[in-house]
Design a protein around this motif. Structure first.
Motif, PDB file in Angstrom:
ATOM      1  N   SER A   1       2.702 -12.806   8.217  1.00  0.00           N
ATOM      2  CA  SER A   1       3.986 -12.675   7.452  1.00  0.00           C
ATOM      3  C   SER A   1       3.621 -11.687   6.321  1.00  0.00           C
ATOM      4  O   SER A   1       4.374 -10.912   6.172  1.00  0.00           O
ATOM      5  N   ILE A   2       3.302 -12.774   5.543  1.00  0.00           N
ATOM      6  CA  ILE A   2       3.438 -11.891   4.079  1.00  0.00           C
ATOM      7  C   ILE A   2       2.588 -10.575   4.184  1.00  0.00           C
ATOM      8  O   ILE A   2       2.941  -9.796   3.033  1.00  0.00           O
ATOM      9  N   ALA A   3       1.591 -10.795   4.385  1.00  0.00           N
ATOM     10  CA  ALA A   3       0.755  -8.944   4.621  1.00  0.00           C
ATOM     11  C   ALA A   3       1.245  -8.629   5.521  1.00  0.00           C
ATOM     12  O   ALA A   3       1.875  -7.285   4.873  1.00  0.00           O
ATOM     13  N   VAL A   4       2.468  -8.413   6.167  1.00  0.00           N
ATOM     14  CA  VAL A   4       3.201  -7.484   7.152  1.00  0.00           C
ATOM     15  C   VAL A   4       4.221  -7.178   6.007  1.00  0.00           C
ATOM     16  O   VAL A   4       5.043  -5.918   5.914  1.00  0.00           O
ATOM     17  N   GLY A   5       4.635  -8.014   5.277  1.00  0.00           N
ATOM     18  CA  GLY A   5       5.860  -8.076   4.586  1.00  0.00           C
ATOM     19  C   GLY A   5       5.044  -7.082   2.915  1.00  0.00           C
ATOM     20  O   GLY A   5       5.814  -5.736   2.581  1.00  0.00           O
ATOM     21  N   SER A   6       4.659  -7.203   2.719  1.00  0.00           N
ATOM     22  CA  SER A   6       3.886  -6.644   2.242  1.00  0.00           C
ATOM     23  C   SER A   6       3.745  -4.743   1.743  1.00  0.00           C
ATOM     24  O   SER A   6       3.502  -3.744   1.565  1.00  0.00           O
ATOM     25  N   GLY A   7       3.167  -4.504   3.358  1.00  0.00           N
ATOM     26  CA  GLY A   7       2.756  -3.575   4.495  1.00  0.00           C
ATOM     27  C   GLY A   7       4.339  -2.829   4.269  1.00  0.00           C
ATOM     28  O   GLY A   7       4.599  -1.211   4.173  1.00  0.00           O
ATOM     29  N   VAL A   8       5.686  -3.302   4.145  1.00  0.00           N
ATOM     30  CA  VAL A   8       7.313  -2.820   4.377  1.00  0.00           C
ATOM     31  C   VAL A   8       7.377  -2.418   3.177  1.00  0.00           C
ATOM     32  O   VAL A   8       7.886  -1.472   2.427  1.00  0.00           O
ATOM     33  N   ALA A   9       6.922  -3.702   1.532  1.00  0.00           N
ATOM     34  CA  ALA A   9       6.715  -3.074   0.232  1.00  0.00           C
ATOM     35  C   ALA A   9       6.216  -2.069   0.458  1.00  0.00           C
ATOM     36  O   ALA A   9       6.364  -1.080  -0.468  1.00  0.00           O
ATOM     37  N   ALA A  10       5.297  -1.019   0.921  1.00  0.00           N
ATOM     38  CA  ALA A  10       4.639   0.064   0.570  1.00  0.00           C
ATOM     39  C   ALA A  10       5.033   1.282   0.863  1.00  0.00           C
ATOM     40  O   ALA A  10       5.398   2.226  -0.154  1.00  0.00           O
ATOM     41  N   ILE A  11       6.095   1.047   1.373  1.00  0.00           N
ATOM     42  CA  ILE A  11       7.570   2.386   1.535  1.00  0.00           C
ATOM     43  C   ILE A  11       8.052   2.391  -0.267  1.00  0.00           C
ATOM     44  O   ILE A  11       7.355   4.184  -0.831  1.00  0.00           O
ATOM     45  N   ALA A  12       8.775   1.235  -0.789  1.00  0.00           N
ATOM     46  CA  ALA A  12       9.029   1.522  -2.212  1.00  0.00           C
ATOM     47  C   ALA A  12       7.780   1.919  -2.486  1.00  0.00           C
ATOM     48  O   ALA A  12       8.142   3.310  -3.910  1.00  0.00           O
ATOM     49  N   LEU A  13       6.440   1.803  -2.955  1.00  0.00           N
ATOM     50  CA  LEU A  13       5.217   1.807  -3.705  1.00  0.00           C
ATOM     51  C   LEU A  13       5.088   3.206  -3.553  1.00  0.00           C
ATOM     52  O   LEU A  13       4.537   4.154  -4.871  1.00  0.00           O
ATOM     53  N   ALA A  14       5.032   3.586  -2.234  1.00  0.00           N
ATOM     54  CA  ALA A  14       5.205   4.970  -2.250  1.00  0.00           C
ATOM     55  C   ALA A  14       6.181   6.350  -2.822  1.00  0.00           C
ATOM     56  O   ALA A  14       5.538   7.431  -3.550  1.00  0.00           O
ATOM     57  N   LEU A  15       7.419   5.934  -2.368  1.00  0.00           N
ATOM     58  CA  LEU A  15       8.284   6.481  -3.108  1.00  0.00           C
ATOM     59  C   LEU A  15       8.149   6.772  -4.569  1.00  0.00           C
ATOM     60  O   LEU A  15       8.545   7.576  -5.192  1.00  0.00           O
ATOM     61  N   GLY A  16       8.069   5.489  -5.111  1.00  0.00           N
ATOM     62  CA  GLY A  16       8.674   5.142  -6.478  1.00  0.00           C
ATOM     63  C   GLY A  16       9.505   5.468  -6.704  1.00  0.00           C
ATOM     64  O   GLY A  16       9.874   5.356  -8.096  1.00  0.00           O
ATOM     65  N   THR A  17      10.820   5.644  -5.998  1.00  0.00           N
ATOM     66  CA  THR A  17      12.178   5.894  -6.669  1.00  0.00           C
ATOM     67  C   THR A  17      12.945   4.271  -7.074  1.00  0.00           C
ATOM     68  O   THR A  17      12.762   3.299  -5.825  1.00  0.00           O
ATOM     69  N   PRO A  18      13.993   4.026  -7.409  1.00  0.00           N
ATOM     70  CA  PRO A  18      14.809   2.547  -7.748  1.00  0.00           C
ATOM     71  C   PRO A  18      15.634   2.683  -6.592  1.00  0.00           C
ATOM     72  O   PRO A  18      15.973   1.417  -6.193  1.00  0.00           O
ATOM     73  N   GLU A  19      16.148   3.494  -5.998  1.00  0.00           N
ATOM     74  CA  GLU A  19      16.704   3.421  -4.367  1.00  0.00           C
ATOM     75  C   GLU A  19      16.223   2.508  -3.801  1.00  0.00           C
ATOM     76  O   GLU A  19      16.679   1.801  -2.750  1.00  0.00           O
ATOM     77  N   ALA A  20      13.977   3.609  -3.092  1.00  0.00           N
ATOM     78  CA  ALA A  20      13.661   2.651  -2.879  1.00  0.00           C
ATOM     79  C   ALA A  20      12.935   1.379  -2.496  1.00  0.00           C
ATOM     80  O   ALA A  20      12.867   0.522  -1.746  1.00  0.00           O
ATOM     81  N   TYR A  21      13.194   0.862  -4.270  1.00  0.00           N
ATOM     82  CA  TYR A  21      12.810  -0.827  -4.420  1.00  0.00           C
ATOM     83  C   TYR A  21      13.901  -1.276  -4.256  1.00  0.00           C
ATOM     84  O   TYR A  21      13.841  -2.534  -3.353  1.00  0.00           O
ATOM     85  N   ARG A  22      15.364  -0.167  -4.916  1.00  0.00           N
ATOM     86  CA  ARG A  22      16.335  -1.691  -4.434  1.00  0.00           C
ATOM     87  C   ARG A  22      16.709  -2.353  -2.958  1.00  0.00           C
ATOM     88  O   ARG A  22      17.169  -3.115  -2.422  1.00  0.00           O
ATOM     89  N   GLY A  23      16.949  -0.391  -2.126  1.00  0.00           N
ATOM     90  CA  GLY A  23      16.811  -1.200  -0.657  1.00  0.00           C
ATOM     91  C   GLY A  23      15.382  -2.027  -0.433  1.00  0.00           C
ATOM     92  O   GLY A  23      16.323  -2.756   0.454  1.00  0.00           O
ATOM     93  N   VAL A  24      14.583  -2.050  -0.559  1.00  0.00           N
ATOM     94  CA  VAL A  24      13.564  -2.920   0.105  1.00  0.00           C
ATOM     95  C   VAL A  24      13.689  -4.147  -0.235  1.00  0.00           C
ATOM     96  O   VAL A  24      13.394  -5.422   0.567  1.00  0.00           O
ATOM     97  N   ILE A  25      14.424  -4.353  -0.947  1.00  0.00           N
ATOM     98  CA  ILE A  25      14.238  -6.171  -1.770  1.00  0.00           C
ATOM     99  C   ILE A  25      15.397  -6.745  -1.057  1.00  0.00           C
ATOM    100  O   ILE A  25      15.270  -7.264  -0.578  1.00  0.00           O
ATOM    101  N   ALA A  26      16.736  -5.960  -0.273  1.00  0.00           N
ATOM    102  CA  ALA A  26      17.743  -6.374  -0.292  1.00  0.00           C
ATOM    103  C   ALA A  26      17.313  -6.035   1.352  1.00  0.00           C
ATOM    104  O   ALA A  26      17.930  -7.686   2.014  1.00  0.00           O
ATOM    105  N   VAL A  27      16.904  -5.456   1.479  1.00  0.00           N
ATOM    106  CA  VAL A  27      16.066  -5.815   3.306  1.00  0.00           C
ATOM    107  C   VAL A  27      15.114  -7.267   3.371  1.00  0.00           C
ATOM    108  O   VAL A  27      15.527  -7.977   4.176  1.00  0.00           O
ATOM    109  N   ALA A  28      14.264  -7.086   2.507  1.00  0.00           N
ATOM    110  CA  ALA A  28      13.727  -8.797   2.060  1.00  0.00           C
ATOM    111  C   ALA A  28      14.089 -10.363   1.953  1.00  0.00           C
ATOM    112  O   ALA A  28      14.612 -11.067   2.914  1.00  0.00           O
TER     113      ALA A  28
END
Length: 458
Positions: free
Chosen positions: A168-195
């Protein structure tokens, strides 16, 4: 306790992917394990998302310095130390099901609140509260495992849950790659809210656990008669029950405290993988930086493939002690092989590091299996929650000390420091082996009814 599902000869003999799937399906027939697996698979995806973006979110989005980010993470770990015991203590007094649900749901909400943090103080407060409630929920869940399965199934349940956690953590790390790829504050805050939402949703299956996982209700004896006068016999009985309850505290069990301390010392091997290895590879070897990710993936894959299999039979004290000693030798060997990577050509360093991570991972797998078996078998079943809380608190202390110890040995002194770590790990494993052997001998002398021995007999 919930009985284990039948294991057919056909399923036992299957191998490969089909056999793995068959065993998982078979395990999920067990109501307690099914609820725990469902909860873990959802909530740990959320944790995986958060773990992958935490440091970068703190430093690049909120604007914390490296030192401030370290303080936030240290405070979170420190609050988890206190919460580990408190969660087990509470699970001996109230419904472990409801406590786990409430604390893990609250932990998810706090995790989602990180998305709105805009400075050091909000991040610090959220880290303290999130770490506290995550650890207290984990201890309550350990009490559920201690009571929800027969002895021969507890370690298996922990192994299954650890496997699910890694996936599950590996899957979550894959989802986090969205924020890492976009690099925007909105992307980071969005994936953290989803988490955070995923962690909160993961608490819901805990409400479906059967009542058997809760601690037996303590008898309440009225101390006054119908006329209002004091019933001296009832008052004496109530006092005796309270005294007996306190006498069964894990803090009065030197053997269990020593086991917890030694397990905490060996548990610092996680700090080697999380801190020591990345620093060693990037500073002292010619291996490319990307090798760090390869080593982490190798570790995760091996844990998923072998943790359940390696945990078989470790509810037996002698087996648990033996696999822990093997883990000690493997970890000592891994430390010395890590040291050999310094100064080698890049290709040779990569080969050496891969060999070391394999030894390290099997040390991790075996040590966890042995620790689970001993932590359950040497605990007083009446105070299962408190005992698991003490064991978890020891592990939290080891995690808190690991960065300091690893940095003060391997990173500071190089090969000599790795040798120091090897001695530390082998010594702690040998100590656990001695405890297991003596406990098994004492159990045999007592007739083998229980591995637990009353530290303060009446």
């Amino acid at each position: 306790m919930t009985s284990a599902p039948p294991t057919t000869d056909e399923n036992r003999g299957r191998g490969g992917v089909a056999g793995f799937i068959a065993r998982i399906v078979e395990d999920l027939r067990e109501p307690v394990l099914r609820a725990l697996v469902t909860s873990t698979s959802v909530s740990r995806i959320g944790r995986g998302v958060f773990l992958a973006v935490t440091v970068l979110f703190f430093t690049q989005i909120i604007g914390l310095s490296g030192a401030q980010a370290a303080v936030v993470l240290a405070v979170s770990s420190g609050c988890g130390v206190v919460a580990s015991f408190l969660g087990g203590w509470l699970a001996d007094r109230w419904s472990a099901r409801r406590l786990s649900f409430a604390f893990e749901a609250l932990g998810g909400v706090l995790l989602a609140a990180y998305a709105f943090a805009d400075g050091f103080v909000p991040a610090l407060v959220l880290a303290a509260l999130s770490g506290f409630f995550d650890s207290i929920g984990h201890s309550s869940r350990s009490a559920i495992i201690a009571r929800g399965f027969p002895p021969e199934r507890r370690v298996h349940a922990r192994a299954v849950l650890r496997t699910v956690t890694n996936v599950s953590i590996a899957v979550g790390s894959g989802v986090a790659a969205i924020a890492l790829a976009l690099g925007t504050p909105e992307a980071y805050r969005g994936v953290i809210a989803v988490a955070g939402v995923l962690c909160a949703l993961g608490s819901l299956p805990l409400l479906r656990l059967p009542s058997e996982v809760d601690a037996p209700r303590r008898t309440t004896t009225p101390v006054r008669t119908e006329t209002g006068s004091i019933d001296t016999a009832a008052a004496a009985a109530a006092l005796a029950e309270r005294v007996e309850w306190r006498r069964r505290s894990p803090w009065r069990d030197p053997r269990y405290l020593l086991l917890s301390a030694l397990s905490a010392v060996f548990g610092m091997q996680f700090g080697v993988a999380e801190l020591g290895l990345p620093l060693w590879v990037t500073r002292e070897t010619q291996a490319p930086t990307v090798v760090v990710s390869v080593l982490i993936v190798t570790n995760t894959v091996l844990v998923v493939l072998f943790q359940v299999r390696a945990s078989r039979g470790t509810h037996d004290l002698r087996v648990a002690g033996r696999v822990t000693l093997i883990a000690g030798w493997l970890m000592a060997a891994a430390c010395m092989v890590y040291a050999l990577a310094a100064g080698l050509p890049a290709w040779a360093a990569v080969v050496v590091l891969l060999a070391a991570i394999v030894a390290h991972t099997f040390a991790e797998i075996l040590s966890q299996a042995g620790a689970w078996g001993l932590s359950f078998e040497l605990a007083d079943p009446v105070r299962a929650g408190a005992y698991q809380g003490v064991f978890g608190m020891g592990f939290s202390l080891g995690s808190l000390a690991a960065p300091v110890v690893v940095n003060a040995t391997a990173i500071t002194f190089g090969t000599a420091g790795w040798g120091m770590l090897a001695v530390i790990f082998l010594g702690s494993a040998a100590g656990i082996w001695v405890i297991a052997r003596r406990a098994a001998a004492a159990s045999d002398a007592a007739g083998g009814d229980s591995a637990y021995s009353d530290p303060a007999p009446a």
